[in-house]
Design a protein around this motif. Sequence first.
Motif, PDB file in Angstrom:
ATOM      1  N   ILE A  93     -14.809  15.215  20.808  1.00 57.22           N
ATOM      2  CA  ILE A  93     -14.809  14.354  21.987  1.00 57.22           C
ATOM      3  C   ILE A  93     -14.500  12.899  21.626  1.00 57.22           C
ATOM      4  CG2 ILE A  93     -16.299  15.895  23.301  1.00 57.22           C
ATOM      5  CD1 ILE A  93     -18.586  13.894  22.922  1.00 57.22           C
ATOM      6  N   ALA A  94     -14.511  12.595  20.325  1.00 59.80           N
ATOM      7  CA  ALA A  94     -14.096  11.274  19.842  1.00 59.80           C
ATOM      8  C   ALA A  94     -12.651  11.320  19.331  1.00 59.80           C
ATOM      9  CB  ALA A  94     -15.036  10.793  18.743  1.00 59.80           C
ATOM     10  N   HIS A  95     -11.913  12.374  19.686  1.00 55.91           N
ATOM     11  CA  HIS A  95     -10.477  12.529  19.410  1.00 55.91           C
ATOM     12  C   HIS A  95     -10.133  12.926  17.980  1.00 55.91           C
ATOM     13  CE1 HIS A  95      -9.945  10.935  23.409  1.00 55.91           C
ATOM     14  NE2 HIS A  95     -10.693   9.898  23.062  1.00 55.91           N
ATOM     15  N   GLN A  96     -11.073  13.509  17.235  1.00 58.90           N
ATOM     16  CA  GLN A  96     -10.753  14.007  15.899  1.00 58.90           C
ATOM     17  C   GLN A  96     -10.062  15.352  16.045  1.00 58.90           C
ATOM     18  OE1 GLN A  96     -14.112  14.601  13.279  1.00 58.90           O
ATOM     19  NE2 GLN A  96     -12.817  14.897  11.490  1.00 58.90           N
ATOM     20  N   GLU A  97      -8.854  15.462  15.495  1.00 59.45           N
ATOM     21  CA  GLU A  97      -8.075  16.696  15.601  1.00 59.45           C
ATOM     22  C   GLU A  97      -8.154  17.552  14.340  1.00 59.45           C
ATOM     23  OE1 GLU A  97      -6.420  17.831  18.321  1.00 59.45           O
ATOM     24  OE2 GLU A  97      -7.237  16.120  19.422  1.00 59.45           O
ATOM     25  N   VAL A  98      -8.270  16.932  13.184  1.00 57.54           N
ATOM     26  CA  VAL A  98      -8.344  17.658  11.909  1.00 57.54           C
ATOM     27  C   VAL A  98      -9.749  17.481  11.347  1.00 57.54           C
ATOM     28  CG1 VAL A  98      -7.423  17.861   9.562  1.00 57.54           C
ATOM     29  CG2 VAL A  98      -5.887  17.312  11.470  1.00 57.54           C
ATOM     30  N   ASP A  99     -10.386  18.584  10.992  1.00 52.88           N
ATOM     31  CA  ASP A  99     -11.767  18.557  10.503  1.00 52.88           C
ATOM     32  C   ASP A  99     -11.838  18.165   9.023  1.00 52.88           C
ATOM     33  OD1 ASP A  99     -12.921  19.196  12.955  1.00 52.88           O
ATOM     34  OD2 ASP A  99     -12.766  21.343  12.596  1.00 52.88           O
ATOM     35  N   HIS A 100     -11.351  16.991   8.736  1.00 51.05           N
ATOM     36  CA  HIS A 100     -11.394  16.387   7.405  1.00 51.05           C
ATOM     37  C   HIS A 100     -11.325  14.884   7.658  1.00 51.05           C
ATOM     38  CE1 HIS A 100     -10.164  16.685   2.961  1.00 51.05           C
ATOM     39  NE2 HIS A 100     -10.193  15.376   3.228  1.00 51.05           N
ATOM     40  N   VAL A 101     -12.263  14.131   7.126  1.00 49.58           N
ATOM     41  CA  VAL A 101     -12.270  12.680   7.342  1.00 49.58           C
ATOM     42  C   VAL A 101     -10.896  12.111   7.004  1.00 49.58           C
ATOM     43  CG1 VAL A 101     -13.252  10.483   6.580  1.00 49.58           C
ATOM     44  CG2 VAL A 101     -14.727  12.477   6.813  1.00 49.58           C
ATOM     45  N   HIS A 102     -10.407  11.247   7.866  1.00 52.45           N
ATOM     46  CA  HIS A 102      -9.151  10.561   7.594  1.00 52.45           C
ATOM     47  C   HIS A 102      -9.092   9.253   8.357  1.00 52.45           C
ATOM     48  CE1 HIS A 102      -8.430  13.200  11.065  1.00 52.45           C
ATOM     49  NE2 HIS A 102      -7.474  12.380  11.448  1.00 52.45           N
ATOM     50  N   PHE A 103      -8.313   8.340   7.814  1.00 58.94           N
ATOM     51  CA  PHE A 103      -8.123   7.008   8.378  1.00 58.94           C
ATOM     52  C   PHE A 103      -6.645   6.835   8.698  1.00 58.94           C
ATOM     53  CE2 PHE A 103     -11.723   6.960   5.580  1.00 58.94           C
ATOM     54  CZ  PHE A 103     -12.682   6.229   6.270  1.00 58.94           C
ATOM     55  N   HIS A 104      -6.372   6.275   9.857  1.00 60.26           N
ATOM     56  CA  HIS A 104      -5.003   5.973  10.260  1.00 60.26           C
ATOM     57  C   HIS A 104      -4.733   4.484  10.051  1.00 60.26           C
ATOM     58  CE1 HIS A 104      -4.328   9.692  12.751  1.00 60.26           C
ATOM     59  NE2 HIS A 104      -5.651   9.661  12.781  1.00 60.26           N
ATOM     60  N   VAL A 105      -3.552   4.161   9.581  1.00 63.51           N
ATOM     61  CA  VAL A 105      -3.037   2.795   9.602  1.00 63.51           C
ATOM     62  C   VAL A 105      -1.882   2.868  10.597  1.00 63.51           C
ATOM     63  CG1 VAL A 105      -1.949   0.919   8.316  1.00 63.51           C
ATOM     64  CG2 VAL A 105      -3.636   2.396   7.186  1.00 63.51           C
ATOM     65  N   ILE A 106      -2.067   2.234  11.762  1.00 69.45           N
ATOM     66  CA  ILE A 106      -1.098   2.365  12.851  1.00 69.45           C
ATOM     67  C   ILE A 106      -0.507   0.996  13.181  1.00 69.45           C
ATOM     68  CG2 ILE A 106      -0.725   3.175  15.210  1.00 69.45           C
ATOM     69  CD1 ILE A 106      -3.402   4.775  14.877  1.00 69.45           C
ATOM     70  N   PRO A 107       0.740   0.782  12.779  1.00 72.91           N
ATOM     71  CA  PRO A 107       1.393  -0.489  13.119  1.00 72.91           C
ATOM     72  C   PRO A 107       1.504  -0.655  14.639  1.00 72.91           C
ATOM     73  CG  PRO A 107       2.596   0.639  11.383  1.00 72.91           C
ATOM     74  CD  PRO A 107       1.584   1.617  11.915  1.00 72.91           C
ATOM     75  N   LYS A 108       1.353  -1.881  15.100  1.00 74.62           N
ATOM     76  CA  LYS A 108       1.501  -2.212  16.521  1.00 74.62           C
ATOM     77  C   LYS A 108       2.571  -3.305  16.602  1.00 74.62           C
ATOM     78  CE  LYS A 108       0.219  -1.893  20.860  1.00 74.62           C
ATOM     79  NZ  LYS A 108       0.605  -0.753  21.652  1.00 74.62           N
ATOM     80  N   PRO A 109       3.856  -2.894  16.590  1.00 77.54           N
ATOM     81  CA  PRO A 109       4.938  -3.873  16.506  1.00 77.54           C
ATOM     82  C   PRO A 109       5.252  -4.614  17.801  1.00 77.54           C
ATOM     83  CG  PRO A 109       5.834  -1.673  16.578  1.00 77.54           C
ATOM     84  CD  PRO A 109       4.333  -1.530  16.517  1.00 77.54           C
ATOM     85  N   THR A 110       4.858  -4.059  18.941  1.00 74.85           N
ATOM     86  CA  THR A 110       5.169  -4.706  20.218  1.00 74.85           C
ATOM     87  C   THR A 110       3.897  -4.920  21.022  1.00 74.85           C
ATOM     88  OG1 THR A 110       5.554  -2.579  21.306  1.00 74.85           O
ATOM     89  CG2 THR A 110       7.468  -3.646  20.320  1.00 74.85           C
ATOM     90  N   ALA A 111       3.960  -5.861  21.936  1.00 81.34           N
ATOM     91  CA  ALA A 111       2.788  -6.198  22.746  1.00 81.34           C
ATOM     92  C   ALA A 111       2.512  -5.170  23.839  1.00 81.34           C
ATOM     93  CB  ALA A 111       2.963  -7.574  23.372  1.00 81.34           C
ATOM     94  N   GLY A 112       3.497  -4.419  24.236  1.00 81.82           N
ATOM     95  CA  GLY A 112       3.306  -3.446  25.307  1.00 81.82           C
ATOM     96  C   GLY A 112       2.642  -2.165  24.819  1.00 81.82           C
ATOM     97  N   ASP A 113       2.519  -1.230  25.712  1.00 84.06           N
ATOM     98  CA  ASP A 113       1.889   0.051  25.391  1.00 84.06           C
ATOM     99  C   ASP A 113       2.893   1.108  24.943  1.00 84.06           C
ATOM    100  OD1 ASP A 113      -0.595  -0.923  25.977  1.00 84.06           O
ATOM    101  OD2 ASP A 113      -0.652  -0.115  28.002  1.00 84.06           O
ATOM    102  N   ASP A 114       4.120   0.712  24.623  1.00 85.25           N
ATOM    103  CA  ASP A 114       5.145   1.698  24.319  1.00 85.25           C
ATOM    104  C   ASP A 114       5.168   2.163  22.862  1.00 85.25           C
ATOM    105  OD1 ASP A 114       5.965  -0.823  23.557  1.00 85.25           O
ATOM    106  OD2 ASP A 114       8.072  -0.461  24.016  1.00 85.25           O
ATOM    107  N   GLU A 115       4.511   1.472  21.973  1.00 86.73           N
ATOM    108  CA  GLU A 115       4.531   1.865  20.564  1.00 86.73           C
ATOM    109  C   GLU A 115       3.217   1.475  19.902  1.00 86.73           C
ATOM    110  OE1 GLU A 115       7.664   1.779  16.850  1.00 86.73           O
ATOM    111  OE2 GLU A 115       7.857   0.288  18.419  1.00 86.73           O
ATOM    112  N   GLY A 116       2.734   2.328  19.001  1.00 88.92           N
ATOM    113  CA  GLY A 116       1.467   2.078  18.332  1.00 88.92           C
ATOM    114  C   GLY A 116       0.325   2.711  19.106  1.00 88.92           C
TER     115      GLY A 116
END
Length: 142
Positions: A93-116
């Motif tokens: 319910i906290a959006h974990q899809e794979v049952d193995h601890v993992h960290f995302h590094v997600i670039p946010k290149p634009t100010a809008g909601d279209d990427e990242g």
Amino acid sequence: MASTARSLATCIFCKIIKGEIPSYKLIETELSFSFLDIGPLSRGHALIIPKDHAVKMHELPDEYLADAMPIAKKIAQAQGLENYNILQNNGRIAHQEVDHVHFHVIPKPTAGDDEGLVIGWPTKQLPKDEMVKIYEEIKGKL
């Protein structure tokens, strides 16, 4: 024990660490493995996975946590990122899809909601007595 062995045998991240599934490996240490996400939210979206098979962060030994964040920092610096998210989810319910601890590094290149990463932040106002109660409860267990 049988379910843990089964989890390890079927875990996609454990298979990536072992080289059974190919990946675009970025940094590997004794404790962590990082690679590009094959379903990225933006260009350069990467994952950092501890080599210890723990499902949730609170189950992971501290030394794995201490190893992961410098890797996240290096990945962000290598891409020259100004804006990015470090994301870690625990439980379905906290959006974990794979049952193995993992960290995302997600670039946010634009100010809008279209990427990242696209998130809402539905803040709530709590009465002061409720905040004090929560504070005292947590503080008393630390």
